[in-house]
Design a protein around this motif. Structure first.
Motif, PDB file in Angstrom:
ATOM      1  N   ILE A 240      21.053  36.292  38.655  1.00  0.00           N
ATOM      2  CA  ILE A 240      22.311  36.685  38.036  1.00  0.00           C
ATOM      3  C   ILE A 240      22.182  36.653  36.523  1.00  0.00           C
ATOM      4  O   ILE A 240      22.601  37.579  35.820  1.00  0.00           O
ATOM      5  CB  ILE A 240      23.444  35.746  38.495  1.00  0.00           C
ATOM      6  N   GLU A 241      21.563  35.596  36.030  1.00  0.00           N
ATOM      7  CA  GLU A 241      21.356  35.409  34.591  1.00  0.00           C
ATOM      8  C   GLU A 241      19.879  35.150  34.332  1.00  0.00           C
ATOM      9  O   GLU A 241      19.132  34.811  35.266  1.00  0.00           O
ATOM     10  CB  GLU A 241      22.194  34.233  34.098  1.00  0.00           C
ATOM     11  N   ASP A 244      17.972  32.280  35.919  1.00  0.00           N
ATOM     12  CA  ASP A 244      17.649  32.320  37.350  1.00  0.00           C
ATOM     13  C   ASP A 244      16.261  32.896  37.615  1.00  0.00           C
ATOM     14  O   ASP A 244      15.753  32.778  38.736  1.00  0.00           O
ATOM     15  CB  ASP A 244      18.673  33.173  38.101  1.00  0.00           C
ATOM     16  N   ASP A 283      30.304  28.878  43.922  1.00  0.00           N
ATOM     17  CA  ASP A 283      29.614  28.977  42.634  1.00  0.00           C
ATOM     18  C   ASP A 283      29.041  30.375  42.431  1.00  0.00           C
ATOM     19  O   ASP A 283      29.138  30.934  41.330  1.00  0.00           O
ATOM     20  CB  ASP A 283      28.493  27.937  42.561  1.00  0.00           C
ATOM     21  N   ARG A 284      28.473  30.944  43.475  1.00  0.00           N
ATOM     22  CA  ARG A 284      27.860  32.276  43.343  1.00  0.00           C
ATOM     23  C   ARG A 284      28.921  33.343  43.040  1.00  0.00           C
ATOM     24  O   ARG A 284      28.738  34.193  42.170  1.00  0.00           O
ATOM     25  CB  ARG A 284      27.105  32.624  44.620  1.00  0.00           C
ATOM     26  N   THR A 286      31.912  32.960  41.667  1.00  0.00           N
ATOM     27  CA  THR A 286      32.529  32.782  40.347  1.00  0.00           C
ATOM     28  C   THR A 286      31.545  33.033  39.210  1.00  0.00           C
ATOM     29  O   THR A 286      31.943  33.532  38.149  1.00  0.00           O
ATOM     30  CB  THR A 286      33.143  31.376  40.232  1.00  0.00           C
ATOM     31  N   ARG A 287      30.272  32.716  39.412  1.00  0.00           N
ATOM     32  CA  ARG A 287      29.265  33.045  38.390  1.00  0.00           C
ATOM     33  C   ARG A 287      29.121  34.548  38.230  1.00  0.00           C
ATOM     34  O   ARG A 287      29.050  35.077  37.114  1.00  0.00           O
ATOM     35  CB  ARG A 287      27.904  32.444  38.752  1.00  0.00           C
ATOM     36  N   ILE A 288      29.047  35.253  39.361  1.00  0.00           N
ATOM     37  CA  ILE A 288      28.924  36.712  39.295  1.00  0.00           C
ATOM     38  C   ILE A 288      30.154  37.304  38.626  1.00  0.00           C
ATOM     39  O   ILE A 288      30.052  38.208  37.783  1.00  0.00           O
ATOM     40  CB  ILE A 288      28.703  37.290  40.710  1.00  0.00           C
ATOM     41  N   ARG A 290      32.007  35.922  36.394  1.00  0.00           N
ATOM     42  CA  ARG A 290      31.935  35.649  34.951  1.00  0.00           C
ATOM     43  C   ARG A 290      30.973  36.613  34.255  1.00  0.00           C
ATOM     44  O   ARG A 290      31.312  37.193  33.211  1.00  0.00           O
ATOM     45  CB  ARG A 290      31.489  34.204  34.707  1.00  0.00           C
ATOM     46  N   VAL A 291      29.778  36.807  34.836  1.00  0.00           N
ATOM     47  CA  VAL A 291      28.781  37.695  34.220  1.00  0.00           C
ATOM     48  C   VAL A 291      29.288  39.133  34.189  1.00  0.00           C
ATOM     49  O   VAL A 291      29.148  39.844  33.183  1.00  0.00           O
ATOM     50  CB  VAL A 291      27.441  37.588  34.980  1.00  0.00           C
TER      51      VAL A 291
END
Length: 492
Positions: A240-241, A244, A283-284, A286-288, A290-291
């Motif tokens: 994702i970032e 990773d 987490d996955r 919400t992280r995606i 955000r990105v």
């Protein structure tokens, strides 16, 4: 590189398929009467050829707790003859996605079963003497394919039966080749052959009396839409970032989600989730979110969407409900951008009746995918609270269109997903996506994981294999048949 084997004579095919032919005859008697009298708009199969090609993924693709790093593609070529003597060739292609279609078998067992099925299906298809529209032939061939699959498992010593979904994936290349040949025989897009002018029977034959007087042209457009939104698949192990990344691939393609967004102008995202670990899935998501949000803000884009695909990973519907409510509380805007949830729990709908989706469907459309293998499973899914269907070329052109008609009449949510489809199989999938009214978009992840398999096709279909501004240019899919003519020489 595809190598076409020399085709035996029809007489040799009939001898070689001696064991399969009685099954086909039984199936015809039980499922659909044989069609012998010919009309000018009928076809019969004359010759059938098949071959395989293999490719390695640039990076593994993880979904539903499984990781895939290679693909075997089944290519099928058929020659058909019309009722007035014209002949035409048709081409069909499909990824043999055994990890998805036969997940309980090992890689060698699953892929071996699928390649063996392809050999058997070639003989069964070549020996079919029935005449009619491709959907008439599908009514005859599908039961014969299923009977062959039921017999093949024990012959190969498999510990479990070959799933119907696995059989459909292999059969889909043959079905596509027949639809393709039919259109080419009459110089038409296959989608222009789904009216009473070409079809022998209306939809009541397959879908029941409520469809009396209806043909597929009522539910599937002849002309494709100019552009179709592409859902970019974020595999469960994809970076994702930058943090990773374990190894950066220097092959000229993006390595992270943000890089893919910048290159392809993405606006639709398919988030693969493994299920079974609520904190990890939360987490996955919400992280995606955000990105993606950061990238969209920088591009001044206000409209983007997600879908959540668990590939059956949720242990139960309670898990799904808790996760969705947690996401909605943490990021209301992110939750509002989720268009649908795909196959959250087991594909075995009949054996998993406790996991009904009525409550989840009040939050979002819940789409059946792996559990959708025929019209009966569509009815069961609806009874269990599923409100949408995933149409897939890998389940067969005939089935995809019939289910599209049934789902539309029932007011269900529609989307088109692929099976990491490259080359001709993506053209086939895109053709469906561009013509089914109300379709939310198309998944097209072969460009991410196995772009080499489409290299020979890409120059001939600009904007189909390379996404720009988040869309695929599907308006160009107007050629005869299903639109895929192999770039290499055809074996005559």
């Amino acid at each position: 590189m595809t190598t076409w084997p020399r085709l035996p004579t029809r007489r040799a095919v009939l001898r070689a398929a001696g064991a399969a032919l009685p099954l086909a005859s039984i199936a015809r008697a039980a499922q659909a009467p044989a069609v012998r009298a010919s009309r000018p708009t009928d076809i019969r199969v004359v010759d059938v050829m098949h071959a395989f090609e293999g490719h390695t993924y640039r990076a593994p693709y993880m979904f539903g707790g499984r990781s895939v790093d290679r693909v075997t593609i089944l290519n099928v070529q058929v020659r058909v003859r019309t009722g007035d003597g014209k002949e035409a060739f048709g081409f069909g292609s499909m990824t043999l996605g055994n990890a998805w279609a036969f997940p309980k078998a090992s890689q060698d067992e699953g892929l071996g079963a699928m390649t063996a099925l392809a050999e058997a299906f070639r003989a069964i298809t070549a020996a079919c003497d029935d005449q009619g529209h491709p959907i008439d032939l599908w009514r005859v061939l599908e039961p014969a394919y299923l009977q062959e699959a039921a017999a093949l498992g024990p012959r190969r010593g498999l510990a479990m039966p070959i799933p119907k979904l696995c059989t459909l994936v292999v059969a889909s290349a043959f079905d596509a080749a027949i639809h393709d040949a039919y259109g080419k025989a009459f110089g038409l897009s296959s989608y222009a052959t789904y009216s009473s002018r070409h079809m022998r029977h209306d939809l009541s034959r397959d879908l029941g009396p409520a469809f009396a007087g209806q043909y597929l042209d009522r539910h599937v457009a002849v002309a494709p839409r100019a552009e179709t939104p592409v859902f970019h698949s974020v595999g469960a192990s994809d970076a994702i970032e930058p943090s990773d990344l374990k190894v950066r691939l220097d092959d000229g393609l993006p390595n992270t989600l943000a890089e893919w967004i910048a290159r392809d102008g993405l606006t639709h995202f398919k988030i693969k989730l493994n299920g079974g670990n609520e904190a990890q899935d939360f987490d996955r998501i919400t992280r995606i979110d955000r990105v993606v949000r950061e990238a969209m803000t920088a591009r001044r884009i206000a409209d983007w969407h997600y879908l959540l695909d668990f590939n059956e990973g949720c242990p139960n519907v309670g898990y799904l409900l808790t996760l969705l409510r947690k996401v909605r509380e943490f990021t209301p805007d992110g939750f509002a951008r989720i268009k649908y949830v795909e196959q959250p729990t087991s594909r075995d709908l009949a054996g998993d009746r406790a996991n009904v989706m009525h409550e989840a469907s009040k939050l979002l459309p819940v789409v059946v995918d792996e559990g959708l293998v025929d019209i009966e499973s569509l009815h069961l899914a609806r009874a269990m609270g599923y409100t949408g269907v995933a149409l897939k070329a890998c389940k067969g052109q005939s089935q995809a269109l019939l289910i599209a008609a049934a789902a539309q009449q029932a007011g269900m949510f529609l989307c088109v997903q692929d099976l990491t489809c490259p080359g001709a199989s993506l053209i086939h999938s895109a053709g469906i996506a561009a013509r089914v009214p109300g379709n939310a978009g198309i998944e097209a992840n072969a460009r991410q994981f196995v772009p080499s398999a489409s290299a020979a096709w890409e120059p001939r279909f600009p904007g189909l294999f390379t996404v720009r501004n988040g869309v695929m240019r599907t308006g160009q899919l107007t050629g005869p048949g299903l639109g895929a003519v192999p770039p290499g020489p055809r074996l005559a």
